[in-house]
Design a protein around this motif. Structure first.
Motif, mmCIF file in Angstrom:
data_model
loop_
_atom_site.group_PDB
_atom_site.id
_atom_site.type_symbol
_atom_site.label_atom_id
_atom_site.label_comp_id
_atom_site.label_asym_id
_atom_site.label_seq_id
_atom_site.Cartn_x
_atom_site.Cartn_y
_atom_site.Cartn_z
ATOM 1 N N GLU A 227 74.298 27.529 31.623
ATOM 2 C CA GLU A 227 75.191 26.909 32.595
ATOM 3 C C GLU A 227 74.473 26.423 33.845
ATOM 4 O O GLU A 227 74.955 25.517 34.527
ATOM 5 N N ARG A 228 73.337 27.051 34.152
ATOM 6 C CA ARG A 228 72.582 26.672 35.343
ATOM 7 C C ARG A 228 71.092 26.651 35.010
ATOM 8 O O ARG A 228 70.607 27.523 34.280
ATOM 9 N N VAL A 229 70.378 25.677 35.591
ATOM 10 C CA VAL A 229 68.932 25.585 35.415
ATOM 11 C C VAL A 229 68.286 25.438 36.797
ATOM 12 O O VAL A 229 68.720 24.608 37.607
ATOM 13 N N ARG A 230 67.263 26.252 37.048
ATOM 14 C CA ARG A 230 66.492 26.184 38.287
ATOM 15 C C ARG A 230 65.010 26.140 37.937
ATOM 16 O O ARG A 230 64.614 26.340 36.782
ATOM 17 N N PHE A 231 64.173 25.950 38.957
ATOM 18 C CA PHE A 231 62.731 25.999 38.740
ATOM 19 C C PHE A 231 62.021 26.302 40.056
ATOM 20 O O PHE A 231 62.541 26.032 41.133
ATOM 21 N N THR A 232 60.847 26.865 39.951
ATOM 22 C CA THR A 232 59.994 27.143 41.099
ATOM 23 C C THR A 232 58.601 27.503 40.589
ATOM 24 O O THR A 232 58.468 28.050 39.507
ATOM 25 N N LYS A 252 73.881 20.472 35.568
ATOM 26 C CA LYS A 252 73.461 21.852 35.330
ATOM 27 C C LYS A 252 72.138 22.189 36.017
ATOM 28 O O LYS A 252 71.794 23.374 36.144
ATOM 29 N N VAL A 253 71.388 21.174 36.410
ATOM 30 C CA VAL A 253 70.203 21.419 37.242
ATOM 31 C C VAL A 253 70.706 21.622 38.662
ATOM 32 O O VAL A 253 71.279 20.731 39.268
ATOM 33 N N MET A 254 70.515 22.815 39.194
ATOM 34 C CA MET A 254 71.143 23.214 40.438
ATOM 35 C C MET A 254 70.588 22.449 41.651
ATOM 36 O O MET A 254 69.418 22.084 41.685
ATOM 37 N N PRO A 255 71.449 22.218 42.645
ATOM 38 C CA PRO A 255 71.063 21.445 43.832
ATOM 39 C C PRO A 255 70.244 22.273 44.828
ATOM 40 O O PRO A 255 70.678 22.557 45.955
ATOM 41 N N HIS A 256 69.072 22.677 44.394
ATOM 42 C CA HIS A 256 68.144 23.413 45.263
ATOM 43 C C HIS A 256 66.736 23.018 44.871
ATOM 44 O O HIS A 256 66.397 22.986 43.687
ATOM 45 N N PHE A 257 65.901 22.701 45.868
ATOM 46 C CA PHE A 257 64.530 22.294 45.594
ATOM 47 C C PHE A 257 63.614 22.967 46.609
ATOM 48 O O PHE A 257 63.745 22.751 47.812
ATOM 49 N N HIS A 258 62.694 23.782 46.105
ATOM 50 C CA HIS A 258 61.683 24.394 46.972
ATOM 51 C C HIS A 258 60.474 23.475 46.980
ATOM 52 O O HIS A 258 59.791 23.322 45.968
ATOM 53 N N LEU A 259 60.213 22.852 48.136
ATOM 54 C CA LEU A 259 59.189 21.817 48.236
ATOM 55 C C LEU A 259 58.225 22.167 49.382
ATOM 56 O O LEU A 259 58.422 21.763 50.525
ATOM 57 N N PRO A 260 57.177 22.933 49.093
ATOM 58 C CA PRO A 260 56.267 23.402 50.144
ATOM 59 C C PRO A 260 55.572 22.259 50.878
ATOM 60 O O PRO A 260 54.932 21.412 50.246
ATOM 61 N N VAL A 261 55.694 22.246 52.193
ATOM 62 C CA VAL A 261 55.053 21.208 52.998
ATOM 63 C C VAL A 261 53.764 21.714 53.638
ATOM 64 O O VAL A 261 52.829 20.971 53.858
ATOM 65 N N GLN A 262 53.746 22.994 54.022
ATOM 66 C CA GLN A 262 52.600 23.718 54.595
ATOM 67 C C GLN A 262 52.317 23.367 56.049
ATOM 68 O O GLN A 262 52.042 24.256 56.855
ATOM 69 N N SER A 263 52.362 22.092 56.432
ATOM 70 C CA SER A 263 52.099 21.699 57.817
ATOM 71 C C SER A 263 52.687 20.320 58.072
ATOM 72 O O SER A 263 52.867 19.525 57.139
ATOM 73 N N ARG A 401 75.283 33.940 43.420
ATOM 74 C CA ARG A 401 74.682 32.847 44.178
ATOM 75 C C ARG A 401 75.472 31.563 43.966
ATOM 76 O O ARG A 401 76.030 31.329 42.888
ATOM 77 N N THR A 402 75.462 30.734 44.978
ATOM 78 C CA THR A 402 76.062 29.407 44.873
ATOM 79 C C THR A 402 75.078 28.486 44.146
ATOM 80 O O THR A 402 73.911 28.836 43.953
ATOM 81 N N PRO A 403 75.506 27.283 43.761
ATOM 82 C CA PRO A 403 74.559 26.338 43.165
ATOM 83 C C PRO A 403 73.342 26.072 44.052
ATOM 84 O O PRO A 403 72.235 25.872 43.561
ATOM 85 N N GLU A 404 73.532 26.103 45.382
ATOM 86 C CA GLU A 404 72.425 25.860 46.309
ATOM 87 C C GLU A 404 71.521 27.082 46.475
ATOM 88 O O GLU A 404 70.600 27.066 47.289
ATOM 89 N N ASN A 405 71.801 28.140 45.722
ATOM 90 C CA ASN A 405 71.016 29.380 45.744
ATOM 91 C C ASN A 405 71.301 30.240 46.965
ATOM 92 O O ASN A 405 70.476 31.077 47.358
ATOM 93 N N ARG A 406 72.452 30.070 47.583
ATOM 94 C CA ARG A 406 72.861 30.917 48.696
ATOM 95 C C ARG A 406 73.427 32.229 48.157
ATOM 96 O O ARG A 406 74.261 32.231 47.253
ATOM 97 N N VAL A 407 72.971 33.325 48.711
ATOM 98 C CA VAL A 407 73.435 34.651 48.297
ATOM 99 C C VAL A 407 74.840 34.891 48.837
ATOM 100 O O VAL A 407 75.124 34.621 50.010
ATOM 101 N N VAL A 408 75.723 35.422 47.975
ATOM 102 C CA VAL A 408 77.091 35.729 48.379
ATOM 103 C C VAL A 408 77.440 37.144 47.925
ATOM 104 O O VAL A 408 77.326 37.473 46.735
ATOM 105 N N ASN A 409 77.850 37.992 48.855
ATOM 106 C CA ASN A 409 78.403 39.306 48.556
ATOM 107 C C ASN A 409 79.899 39.247 48.845
ATOM 108 O O ASN A 409 80.305 38.822 49.938
#
Length: 454
Positions: A227-232, A252-263, A401-409
């Motif tokens: 149902e959901r696909v992520r990557f990192t 199904k590819v979730m709306p979250h992207f970890h894109l390291p910029v560094q500087s 978690r939400t599609p954006e990868n936000r933690v929810v309790n």
């Protein structure tokens, strides 16, 4: 009699996946996982070498486990990137350590342990396996039954050799897993109820296992039950047009992207051996956001890199203000063995610790401000949550978690694996809190709309 193994994992998702493979392989040798080192017959430490502090944590943990070896005869092994970096030097430094094994040796762990036990020897197994015959350790679906999410290794290693990074020396050059083998594992996991697949690798979007990375994500999303696909994690230069289009087409590819910029400084990026400019990075990011409005973007940032001036740091602050990341991992530069940065630090100029610390404090304050703006905006709305189980902080509440990868309790009774609507009534810069108000179809909301239900 069944013996018990305790695994202490440091670092990234690759290490978490490796630790799971260790436990699964040792189960065939009569070991069962335990959550406490106090009753373990075997203690494994799966290490990270990205920062110097991680090595200090390893030595501190080994000191805490030493009494268990003295009192109970527990064997102790160290794996992961510090093991690969230090090799048999760890055995000399820690005389009560039984064996050391590198990341490539995870699949050989039962054989290594058998030699230690039967021959009563101390071993360091850190040889690289031939990339042409390397076999990725595969998840045992039986151990995944009842879980909602799972990591699946798509590739290992990195060819970029950034000036600050030890990964090419501890994980080796890039090796991609064959697409058919990878998808077979995904199907097995989905078959026992796993709903969310995260494809992992040190530079996962450079995947080259028979199809493009975008096509791999598409095929993963097409597996029945997923149902959901992520990557990192990713390198900016591998954010292709094809991958951007995929975010517009595949819900199904979730709306979250970890894109390291560094500087945010061009001179610093050049010394870091990052092959992009700030404007190029921002252009790719804008195209991604246009393709998937509402996508959550997170990043990595290093402050105090050798030669970083006050002006360089201000450029980073300007980039952060311009991009407004939802979250970020931010650190003071840590000199690592074998890297370009440690060899040229005297030439470029080491940044005083107190200066780097002051910069990090300022940066993290701005990052928290931006995180809070995203999370506080959710209060009073309903969000979609894939339930993973009970909250780790309060077992009477649920966690997901939400599609954006936000933690929810949240308060509710939805079973693990259900997709529910949660009304948000509380927020911090790192998590949301709320109450379950209903169930939603088991698919992400249509692409092009924010993943927050007004």
């Amino acid at each position: 009699m069944e013996r018990k193994v305790f695994v202490h994992t440091f670092g990234c998702q690759m290490n978490e996946a490796d630790s799971s493979r260790m436990i699964e392989s040792l189960a065939k040798s009569g070991y069962a996982r335990t959550g406490s080192a106090d009753d373990a017959d075997l203690i494994l430490l799966n290490t990270c070498a990205i920062r110097e502090k991680s090595e200090q944590k390893l030595l501190s943990a080994l000191g805490r486990y030493r009494p268990l070896k003295v009192a109970r005869g527990a064997r102790i092994g160290v794996g992961g990137c510090v093991a690969q970096q230090e090799k048999d030097k760890l055995l000399k430094k820690v005389p009560y350590l039984d064996f050391v094994f590198g990341p490539d040796q995870v699949g050989n762990l039962p054989e290594i342990l058998k030699r230690v036990e039967e021959e009563n020897v101390r071993l360091a197994e850190t040889a690289w396996l031939d990339s042409s015959t390397y076999v990725f350790p595969r998840a045992d679906a039986a151990f995944a039954r009842g879980k909602v999410t799972a990591f699946v290794s798509a590739m290992k290693g990195c060819n970029n050799v950034c000036a600050f990074c030890v990964v090419p020396h501890t994980r080796g050059r890039e090796v991609s897993r064959g697409v058919d083998d990878l998808l077979a594992e995904v199907r097995d996991l989905a078959g026992v109820g796993v709903k969310e697949i995260t494809l992992i690798g040190q530079n996962v979007n450079s995947y080259d296992g028979g199809v493009t990375f975008a096509e791999l994500l598409r095929r993963t999303a097409q597996v029945e039950g997923v149902e959901r696909v992520r990557f990192t994690t990713s390198h900016p230069h591998d954010l292709s047009d094809e991958l951007i289009v995929l975010f517009a087409e595949e819900p199904k590819v979730m709306p979250h992207f970890h894109l390291p910029v560094q500087s945010g400084s061009e001179p610093v990026l050049k010394r870091m051996r990052r092959d992009y400019t700030v404007e190029w990075y921002f252009d790719r990011l804008e195209k991604l956001r246009a393709a998937r409005p509402g996508i959550a973007v997170t990043t990595d940032i290093i402050v105090g890199f050798p030669g970083e001036t006050d002006e360089d740091f201000e450029r980073t602050m300007e980039l952060v203000e311009r991009v407004r990341y939802e979250n970020a991992f931010s650190f003071i530069f840590s000199p690592r063995p074998h890297t370009v940065a440690i060899r040229r630090m005297a030439e470029w100029g080491e940044i005083p610790r107190e200066v780097a610390t002051e910069r990090l404090v300022r940066l993290q304050a701005l990052l928290r401000e931006h995180s809070w703006s995203y999370y506080s905006a959710c209060v009073g709305t309903e969000v979609e949550v894939l339930v993973e189980g009970p909250s780790r902080y309060d077992e009477t509440r649920r966690f997901g978690r939400t599609p954006e990868n936000r933690v929810v309790n949240f308060a509710g009774d939805a079973p693990a694996g259900a997709t529910v609507r949660v009304r948000i009534d509380d927020a911090t810069p790192n998590a949301l809190g709320g109450v379950q108000v209903g169930f939603t179809p088991a698919i992400a909301a249509p692409v092009g709309k924010l993943q927050v239900i007004a």
